[in-house]
Design an enzyme around this catalytic site. Sequence first.
Site, short mmCIF file in Angstrom:
data_model
loop_
_atom_site.label_atom_id
_atom_site.label_comp_id
_atom_site.label_asym_id
_atom_site.label_seq_id
_atom_site.Cartn_x
_atom_site.Cartn_y
_atom_site.Cartn_z
N ILE A 30 -57.18 -54.31 20.08
CA ILE A 30 -57.59 -55.72 19.95
C ILE A 30 -56.42 -56.67 20.28
O ILE A 30 -56.65 -57.82 20.64
CB ILE A 30 -58.14 -55.99 18.52
CG1 ILE A 30 -59.09 -57.17 18.52
CG2 ILE A 30 -57.02 -56.16 17.50
CD1 ILE A 30 -59.92 -57.26 17.25
N HIS A 99 -54.10 -42.03 15.07
CA HIS A 99 -54.45 -42.55 16.40
C HIS A 99 -53.23 -42.52 17.29
O HIS A 99 -52.10 -42.68 16.83
CB HIS A 99 -55.01 -43.98 16.31
CG HIS A 99 -54.09 -44.94 15.62
ND1 HIS A 99 -53.95 -44.98 14.24
CD2 HIS A 99 -53.26 -45.89 16.11
CE1 HIS A 99 -53.07 -45.91 13.92
NE2 HIS A 99 -52.62 -46.47 15.04
P1 AMP Z 1 -50.64 -48.84 14.31
O1 AMP Z 1 -49.78 -50.06 14.09
O2 AMP Z 1 -49.98 -47.74 15.06
O3 AMP Z 1 -51.27 -48.36 13.01
O4 AMP Z 1 -51.81 -49.31 15.27
C1 AMP Z 1 -52.92 -50.02 14.87
C2 AMP Z 1 -53.43 -50.74 16.09
O5 AMP Z 1 -54.78 -51.10 15.84
C3 AMP Z 1 -52.67 -52.02 16.43
O6 AMP Z 1 -52.13 -51.90 17.76
C4 AMP Z 1 -53.74 -53.11 16.34
O7 AMP Z 1 -53.60 -54.11 17.31
C5 AMP Z 1 -55.02 -52.31 16.51
N1 AMP Z 1 -56.21 -52.90 15.89
C6 AMP Z 1 -56.31 -53.50 14.69
N2 AMP Z 1 -57.58 -53.88 14.45
C7 AMP Z 1 -58.30 -53.50 15.54
C8 AMP Z 1 -59.68 -53.61 15.92
N3 AMP Z 1 -60.60 -54.18 15.11
N4 AMP Z 1 -60.07 -53.11 17.12
C9 AMP Z 1 -59.15 -52.54 17.94
N5 AMP Z 1 -57.85 -52.40 17.64
C10 AMP Z 1 -57.43 -52.88 16.47
#
Ligand code: AMP
Length: 112
Positions: A30, A99
Amino acid sequence: MKTLFEKIIDGELPAEKVYEDEKIIVIKDIAPKAPVHLLIIPKKVIPDIQTLKKEEFYLLGEIVRVAQELAKKFDLEESGYRLVVNQGPDAGQTIFHLHFHLLGGNPLGRMG
Ligand code: AMP
């Protein structure tokens, strides 16, 4: 309590899906940090890479297979890409459902 990614996997929250099979879902991040920024997410509830069990290691192979496929689809095969996991606070992990980030589409800067 479900994580945000579990809610996306269960169809309770919307996301821009670019790939799905029985084990893995891939969505667009996002808040992209590169022209292509995808999140490769195993559907199985696993909080992070550090708690991944030996019997779950097969998922790493599946993730690499999907990353290779998406690198082709998003035209990153030649230019390259980065496949990374944030583990814990010092890496800035914010969502505690395993992830991998797949980033590419322009030079990403050196790591290390
Ligand atoms: P991390 O910081 O490695 O846990 O990565 C989490 C990722 O999820 C970050 O890069 C966010 O930008 C992404 N993120 C958070 N909410 C969403 C969402 N609703 N849809 C897609 N990505 C998201």
